[in-house]
Design a protein around this motif. Structure first.
Motif, PDB file in Angstrom:
ATOM      1  N   SER A  81      76.226  62.159  38.998  1.00  6.25           N
ATOM      2  CA  SER A  81      75.548  63.370  39.465  1.00  6.25           C
ATOM      3  C   SER A  81      74.584  63.902  38.412  1.00  6.25           C
ATOM      4  CB  SER A  81      76.573  64.434  39.842  1.00  6.25           C
ATOM      5  OG  SER A  81      77.513  64.580  38.824  1.00  6.25           O
ATOM      6  N   PHE A  82      74.916  63.672  37.131  1.00  5.06           N
ATOM      7  CA  PHE A  82      74.022  64.155  36.076  1.00  5.06           C
ATOM      8  C   PHE A  82      72.650  63.490  36.193  1.00  5.06           C
ATOM      9  CE2 PHE A  82      72.278  63.684  31.762  1.00  5.06           C
ATOM     10  CZ  PHE A  82      72.152  65.014  31.435  1.00  5.06           C
ATOM     11  N   ILE A  93      60.428  65.805  40.304  1.00  5.96           N
ATOM     12  CA  ILE A  93      59.778  66.631  41.323  1.00  5.96           C
ATOM     13  C   ILE A  93      58.901  67.678  40.657  1.00  5.96           C
ATOM     14  CG2 ILE A  93      60.201  68.246  43.186  1.00  5.96           C
ATOM     15  CD1 ILE A  93      62.320  66.479  44.174  1.00  5.96           C
ATOM     16  N   GLY A  94      59.380  68.296  39.567  1.00  5.86           N
ATOM     17  CA  GLY A  94      58.533  69.239  38.845  1.00  5.86           C
ATOM     18  C   GLY A  94      57.300  68.553  38.286  1.00  5.86           C
ATOM     19  N   VAL A 150      65.880  64.724  39.900  1.00  2.00           N
ATOM     20  CA  VAL A 150      65.184  65.719  40.720  1.00  2.00           C
ATOM     21  C   VAL A 150      64.427  66.702  39.829  1.00  2.00           C
ATOM     22  CG1 VAL A 150      65.492  67.573  42.367  1.00  2.00           C
ATOM     23  CG2 VAL A 150      66.836  65.511  42.584  1.00  2.00           C
ATOM     24  N   ALA A 151      65.094  67.208  38.784  1.00  2.49           N
ATOM     25  CA  ALA A 151      64.477  68.248  37.945  1.00  2.49           C
ATOM     26  C   ALA A 151      63.224  67.727  37.271  1.00  2.49           C
ATOM     27  CB  ALA A 151      65.479  68.734  36.903  1.00  2.49           C
ATOM     28  N   ALA A 180      62.845  73.358  40.909  1.00  4.14           N
ATOM     29  CA  ALA A 180      61.661  72.494  40.903  1.00  4.14           C
ATOM     30  C   ALA A 180      61.156  72.275  42.328  1.00  4.14           C
ATOM     31  CB  ALA A 180      62.000  71.160  40.247  1.00  4.14           C
ATOM     32  N   ALA A 218      54.690  67.655  40.956  1.00  2.00           N
ATOM     33  CA  ALA A 218      53.900  68.805  41.414  1.00  2.00           C
ATOM     34  C   ALA A 218      52.692  68.986  40.490  1.00  2.00           C
ATOM     35  CB  ALA A 218      54.762  70.059  41.419  1.00  2.00           C
ATOM     36  N   ILE A 249      72.379  72.269  35.745  1.00  2.00           N
ATOM     37  CA  ILE A 249      71.180  71.439  35.932  1.00  2.00           C
ATOM     38  C   ILE A 249      70.766  71.475  37.397  1.00  2.00           C
ATOM     39  CG2 ILE A 249      70.166  69.182  35.608  1.00  2.00           C
ATOM     40  CD1 ILE A 249      72.005  68.609  33.524  1.00  2.00           C
ATOM     41  N   SER A 253      67.043  71.946  39.005  1.00  2.00           N
ATOM     42  CA  SER A 253      66.360  70.952  39.826  1.00  2.00           C
ATOM     43  C   SER A 253      66.012  71.532  41.194  1.00  2.00           C
ATOM     44  CB  SER A 253      67.204  69.698  39.964  1.00  2.00           C
ATOM     45  OG  SER A 253      68.468  70.012  40.435  1.00  2.00           O
ATOM     46  N   VAL A 260      77.726  69.495  37.127  1.00  2.00           N
ATOM     47  CA  VAL A 260      76.399  69.668  36.542  1.00  2.00           C
ATOM     48  C   VAL A 260      75.697  70.845  37.196  1.00  2.00           C
ATOM     49  CG1 VAL A 260      76.025  67.324  35.769  1.00  2.00           C
ATOM     50  CG2 VAL A 260      75.543  67.914  38.116  1.00  2.00           C
ATOM     51  N   LEU A 268      57.379  72.846  44.130  1.00  2.00           N
ATOM     52  CA  LEU A 268      56.722  71.865  44.990  1.00  2.00           C
ATOM     53  C   LEU A 268      56.270  72.516  46.296  1.00  2.00           C
ATOM     54  CD1 LEU A 268      56.109  68.842  45.284  1.00  2.00           C
ATOM     55  CD2 LEU A 268      58.232  68.669  46.538  1.00  2.00           C
ATOM     56  N   ILE A 285      56.304  76.500  36.104  1.00  2.00           N
ATOM     57  CA  ILE A 285      56.687  75.409  35.208  1.00  2.00           C
ATOM     58  C   ILE A 285      56.889  75.945  33.793  1.00  2.00           C
ATOM     59  CG2 ILE A 285      55.861  73.255  34.192  1.00  2.00           C
ATOM     60  CD1 ILE A 285      56.352  72.582  36.905  1.00  2.00           C
ATOM     61  N   MET A 300      70.683  64.816  39.168  1.00  2.00           N
ATOM     62  CA  MET A 300      70.075  66.134  38.973  1.00  2.00           C
ATOM     63  C   MET A 300      68.869  66.051  38.044  1.00  2.00           C
ATOM     64  SD  MET A 300      71.362  68.253  40.773  1.00  2.00           S
ATOM     65  CE  MET A 300      72.266  67.509  42.077  1.00  2.00           C
ATOM     66  N   VAL A 301      68.996  65.251  36.982  1.00  2.00           N
ATOM     67  CA  VAL A 301      67.881  65.114  36.058  1.00  2.00           C
ATOM     68  C   VAL A 301      66.703  64.465  36.772  1.00  2.00           C
ATOM     69  CG1 VAL A 301      67.123  63.930  33.983  1.00  2.00           C
ATOM     70  CG2 VAL A 301      69.303  65.093  34.014  1.00  2.00           C
ATOM     71  N   ILE A 314      57.502  61.318  45.624  1.00  2.00           N
ATOM     72  CA  ILE A 314      58.568  62.310  45.474  1.00  2.00           C
ATOM     73  C   ILE A 314      59.729  61.967  46.393  1.00  2.00           C
ATOM     74  CG2 ILE A 314      59.177  64.708  45.890  1.00  2.00           C
ATOM     75  CD1 ILE A 314      56.492  65.518  44.949  1.00  2.00           C
ATOM     76  N   MET A 343      53.140  74.453  45.805  1.00  2.00           N
ATOM     77  CA  MET A 343      52.011  73.532  45.641  1.00  2.00           C
ATOM     78  C   MET A 343      51.575  72.974  47.000  1.00  2.00           C
ATOM     79  SD  MET A 343      50.263  72.553  43.203  1.00  2.00           S
ATOM     80  CE  MET A 343      48.726  72.124  43.964  1.00  2.00           C
TER      81      MET A 343
END
Lengths: 398, 179
Positions: B52-53, B63-64, B59-60, A142, B67, A135, A139, A132, A146, A172, B56-57, B36, A149
């Motif tokens: 793992s997918f 966390i975004g 976190v993405a 992201a 914020a 992705i 991530s 992955v 943070l 973002i 990752m999703v 977080i 911020m």
């Protein structure tokens, strides 16, 4: 050994650790930590050189000489600067949130260094070949948001907070076209793993199959890295210095290092995803040659990054966001749809994949230019009409 | 104890501690940041499960998104830097009761899973790569999750259109600017 030098080295260390009486499982865990440390150290040491390169090229673009006092061609200027930064006092503003204040700089560096974990440097030379990878890139990005911020908020400074707000708004927003543009190499390669994406470019680099997606990814990752014309993070004339205004000494140095490294990182990612990564003649015989190809290609893209940075002025925040939402996002969505349909059609009808995709990209680019021209014309007409109205009102009054 | 077990125990403990800090931290922004940390630990647990997918999703997305949440917290509340006192209010016992009920319910559900009593953990039926493909297939498979997927798409699309409508300046204001 010549086929897989790093694997050979890893095996050597593993044998050594096991001979010391460590269980194989623990040896492998320790090795993973060692390898991660080695990669991160190498990347951060590279930054010393990159800062010099960027300053030197920028200076040449602006008709200056750049650093030229310390060492040959000013090569050791960065080291002198780093020593100066380390020796300075770390100042914590009153009312700051101490823990968060010191958590932000390492997070900022981590978000950039972490990207290198999935960059395939040469055949079989990659931090982690996870399925992955694409992705993962997003991530980790992201986490960078943070960090900005946190820095802005914990400084207890209005300029820092304002800078952080607008930076986060920009980061973002630009994540959207970046994610969508990343779908294109994922679709073309049929995998999200970066190693697989590089392997699939053996027939044709993805920049030929998807030039628009490559450009979109490049632009949006320029914005993610905060390079001019997207350097709203530190608009000196507007918000003094942005989110890192209160930081001094190495705490500031970390933001600085992260930012410079990010410039080269986006070049490396663009090369890995669109310009064939380490592919080149003779790579299969001598895998380490891939590292050379990769470095050369990245250097070329990195030069373009600096070139753009040295050429274009900074955009206003509304321009930055309008450009993203009204131009990049629709274009990226159209690109993904067009690429998906054409790729399937070409495979089904037996057309040449390269020609079909190139044709679709050409049509899309043409349509974009026509749409932009029409839009510009309508904006000009509206402006002229408004001016006429104001002029008429002035004569009536006068 | 294997490396994996130690990592699992450490992550589980960290998740619990962070989660407890979310609901007890006196500062709003700190609570968001502990959230977080909790979600990052959950992402770690996903990695241990070879998902793992999902990791990752996790976190993405979170966390975004958090914020952004901090921005709202800072913009909409007064004196964010100041301690606002403890979070618990008079209804804390009801919350504890609901949490305990949920926990018991989850344990009850988990006991139905055949792997609960197995001494050896069941092996994954597929390698990670086909697992990911299977996830993608199931979202467009008529017999599986296509309806929830489409409903979610329409909901998100409606939210997007709604956001544009809300943010759109009124026609009169537009003329007033003379653009």
């Amino acid at each position: 050994m010549t086929q897989d030098p790093v694997g050979w080295l890893g095996q050597l260390i593993h044998t050594f650790l096991v001979s010391l009486g460590l269980a194989p499982e623990w040896a492998r865990a320790l090795q993973a930590f060692l390898a991660a440390g080695a990669l991160a150290t190498a990347v951060l040491l590279l930054t010393f050189f990159l800062i010099w390169v960027e300053r030197k090229i920028l200076a040449r673009l602006q008709d200056r000489l750049g650093p030229n006092r310390v060492g040959p061609y000013g090569l050791f200027q960065t080291i002198a600067d780093a020593i100066k930064l380390v020796l300075k006092e770390v100042i914590v503003p009153s009312g700051a949130d101490r823990v968060l204040y010191f958590l932000a700089p390492p997070l900022a560096v981590m978000s950039v260094v972490g990207l290198w974990g999935v960059v395939p440097l040469a055949p079989k030379l990659v931090g982690a070949d996870i399925n992955v990878g694409v992705i993962y890139l997003i991530s980790i990005g992201a986490i960078g948001t943070l960090a900005v911020m946190l820095a802005g908020w914990s400084s207890n400074n209005k300029y820092a907070l304002l800078g952080a707000f607008r930076t986060v708004a920009m980061l973002i927003s630009y994540e959207v076209p970046m994610v969508v543009a990343l779908l294109v190499p994922t679709m073309l390669a049929g995998s999200m793993g970066t190693v697989e994406i590089v392997e699939r470019q053996r027939e044709m680099w993805f920049v030929v199959l998807a030039p628009i997606a490559a450009l979109l990814f490049f632009i949006s990752s320029m914005a993610e890295a905060g390079k001019a014309p997207f350097d709203l993070l530190e608009a000196e004339s507007e918000i003094v210095a942005g989110y890192n205004i209160e930081y001094s000494s190495m705490a500031f140095g970390m933001f600085f290092v992260g930012e410079f490294l990010h410039g080269f990182t986006i070049a490396a990612l663009t090369v890995a995803l669109f310009f064939g990564g380490w592919l080149g003649p003779g790579v299969d015989r001598f895998p380490l040659l891939g590292l050379v190809y990769f470095a050369l290609k990245s250097a070329v893209v990195y030069f373009v990054v600096i070139w753009i940075r040295g050429t274009l002025p900074r955009l206003r925040i509304d321009q930055v966001n309008a450009f993203n939402w009204k131009f990049l996002v629709p274009l990226s969505l159209a690109t993904v749809a067009a690429t998906a349909v054409t790729d399937k059609l070409a495979a089904g009808l037996g057309w040449s994949r390269t020609l079909a995709l190139l044709g679709v990209n050409g049509v899309l680019a043409l349509a974009t230019i026509v749409a932009l021209t029409l839009y510009a014309r309508s904006v000009r007409r509206r402006k002229a009409r408004a001016e006429r109205r104001i002029g008429a009102a002035a004569t009536a009054r006068g | 104890m294997t490396v994996l077990q130690i990592v699992f125990l450490g992550l589980g403990l960290a998740t619990l501690v962070c989660a407890a800090m979310v609901v007890t931290s006196p500062k709003l922004v700190h609570a968001a940041l502990w959230l977080i940390a909790t979600l990052a630990c959950v992402a770690g647990l996903f990695v241990l499960l070879e998902a793992s997918f999902l990791a990752m999703v996790q976190v993405a997305v979170y966390i975004g998104a958090i914020a952004i949440l901090i921005i709202f917290a800072a913009m909409l509340t007064r004196r964010v830097m100041a301690e606002t006192g403890g979070q618990p209010n008079r209804n804390w016992w009801a919350a504890v009761f609901a949490a305990a009920l949920l926990f018991v319910g989850l344990i009850g559900l988990l006991r139905e899973v055949p792997a609960w009593s197995a001494a050896v953990p069941a092996a994954l039926p597929l390698a990670p790569e086909p697992l990911l493909e299977d996830l993608g297939q199931s979202l467009v498979d008529v017999d599986r999750y296509v309806i929830p997927f489409e409903v979610a798409s329409i909901l998100l699309l409606a939210a997007l259109v709604g956001a544009i409508v809300v943010a759109r300046p009124s026609q009169r204001a537009d003329e007033g600017e003379g653009t």
